[in-house]
Design an enzyme around this catalytic site. Structure first.
Site, PDB file in Angstrom:
ATOM      1  N   HIS A 102      -1.665   8.288   4.887  1.00  0.00           N
ATOM      2  CA  HIS A 102      -2.745   7.311   4.756  1.00  0.00           C
ATOM      3  C   HIS A 102      -2.618   6.239   5.822  1.00  0.00           C
ATOM      4  CE1 HIS A 102       0.669   5.902   2.334  1.00  0.00           C
ATOM      5  NE2 HIS A 102       0.298   4.687   2.671  1.00  0.00           N
ATOM      6  N   HIS A 104      -3.611   2.184   6.526  1.00  0.00           N
ATOM      7  CA  HIS A 104      -4.010   0.889   5.970  1.00  0.00           C
ATOM      8  C   HIS A 104      -5.014   0.243   6.928  1.00  0.00           C
ATOM      9  CE1 HIS A 104      -0.446   0.554   3.171  1.00  0.00           C
ATOM     10  NE2 HIS A 104       0.037   1.429   4.034  1.00  0.00           N
TER      11      HIS A 104
HETATM   12  P1  5GP Z   1       2.832   2.896   2.091  1.00  0.00           P
HETATM   13  O1  5GP Z   1       3.971   1.997   1.751  1.00  0.00           O
HETATM   14  O2  5GP Z   1       3.134   4.289   1.616  1.00  0.00           O
HETATM   15  O3  5GP Z   1       2.390   2.846   3.513  1.00  0.00           O
HETATM   16  O4  5GP Z   1       1.584   2.343   1.303  1.00  0.00           O
HETATM   17  C1  5GP Z   1       1.268   2.667   0.014  1.00  0.00           C
HETATM   18  C2  5GP Z   1       0.219   1.673  -0.419  1.00  0.00           C
HETATM   19  O5  5GP Z   1      -0.347   2.153  -1.608  1.00  0.00           O
HETATM   20  C3  5GP Z   1       0.773   0.285  -0.710  1.00  0.00           C
HETATM   21  O6  5GP Z   1       0.111  -0.666   0.089  1.00  0.00           O
HETATM   22  C4  5GP Z   1       0.509   0.073  -2.203  1.00  0.00           C
HETATM   23  O7  5GP Z   1       0.099  -1.237  -2.485  1.00  0.00           O
HETATM   24  C5  5GP Z   1      -0.576   1.069  -2.479  1.00  0.00           C
HETATM   25  N1  5GP Z   1      -0.546   1.660  -3.807  1.00  0.00           N
HETATM   26  C6  5GP Z   1       0.538   2.017  -4.535  1.00  0.00           C
HETATM   27  N2  5GP Z   1       0.159   2.575  -5.705  1.00  0.00           N
HETATM   28  C7  5GP Z   1      -1.192   2.575  -5.701  1.00  0.00           C
HETATM   29  C8  5GP Z   1      -2.174   3.013  -6.653  1.00  0.00           C
HETATM   30  O8  5GP Z   1      -1.880   3.524  -7.724  1.00  0.00           O
HETATM   31  N3  5GP Z   1      -3.479   2.852  -6.298  1.00  0.00           N
HETATM   32  C9  5GP Z   1      -3.865   2.279  -5.111  1.00  0.00           C
HETATM   33  N4  5GP Z   1      -5.163   2.170  -4.883  1.00  0.00           N
HETATM   34  N5  5GP Z   1      -2.974   1.839  -4.209  1.00  0.00           N
HETATM   35  C10 5GP Z   1      -1.651   1.997  -4.499  1.00  0.00           C
END
Ligand code: 5GP
Length: 139
Positions: A102, A104
Site C-alpha cells: 500500500h 500512504h
Molecule cells: P504500514 O505501517 O504498513 O505502512 O501502514 C499501515 C497503515 O494501516 C497504518 O498507517 C495504520 O494506521 C493503518 N491501519 C492499520 N489497521 C488498519 C485498519 O484496520 N483499517 C485501516 N483503514 N487502516 C489501518
C-alpha cells in the site's frame, strides 16, 4: 517471508472488515487510514497480493502509481493541502506494519508536523467525512 492471506488489508479487500472507502476498481481500492498522520490520510492498495514493493509484480507497480498520483492531486484539492507526502514501507525494519502492499497519501500543511505512524485512532465520523471529501475531489 511470504504473503499472509489473513492480513488486515486482505480482510478489507474481501469485505470481511469495514473501511471508509473512497474509490474502488478491478485492480485497486482506496480507503482512509484509521490512524491518520494528518487529516485526510488515505491508503492506495492494489488488490493483487504482495507483501510490499520487494515481492510485487512490476506490472502491478506500474499500474498503481497513476492512481497514487490521482489520489494525491484529489487529496491536495479536497483538503486544501499545501503539499502531499507519499510514503511506502517495506518489512518491519523498513517501518511496515501491515503486510499487503500500500501507498500512504498524506495531505500536508505548512508548519504542521506529521503525527506518529500508527498513532491514535480517529473518530469514525471524521474518517467518513474525509472519505466523502476525497471521493468528491476524485470524481
Ligand atoms: P504500514 O505501517 O504498513 O505502512 O501502514 C499501515 C497503515 O494501516 C497504518 O498507517 C495504520 O494506521 C493503518 N491501519 C492499520 N489497521 C488498519 C485498519 O484496520 N483499517 C485501516 N483503514 N487502516 C489501518
Amino acid at each position: 517471508m511470504s504473503y499472509d492471506n489473513n492480513n488486515i488489508f486482505a480482510k478489507i479487500l474481501r469485505g470481511e472488515i469495514p473501511c471508509h472507502k473512497v474509490y474502488e476498481d478491478a485492480d485497486a481500492i482506496v480507503f482512509m487510514d484509521v490512524m491518520p498522520q494528518s487529516p485526510g490520510h488515505a491508503l492506495v492498495v492494489p488488490k493483487a497480493p504482495s507483501r510490499n514493493v520487494l515481492d510485487a509484480d512490476p506490472a502491478v507497480l506500474a499500474q498503481i502509481l497513476p492512481l497514487v498520483q490521482k489520489v494525491a492531486n484529489a487529496s491536495k484539492k479536497a483538503f486544501a493541502a499545501d503539499g502531499i507526502t507519499v510514503m511506502q514501507f517495506n518489512e518491519p525494519a523498513g517501518g511496515q506494519t501491515v503486510f499487503h502492499l500500500h501507498y500512504h497519501v498524506i495531505p500536508r500543511f505548512e508548519g504542521a508536523a506529521l503525527k506518529p505512524h500508527t498513532g491514535k485512532m480517529e473518530d469514525s465520523a471524521v474518517l467518513a467525512a474525509n472519505a466523502e471529501k476525497l471521493k468528491a475531489a476524485l470524481a
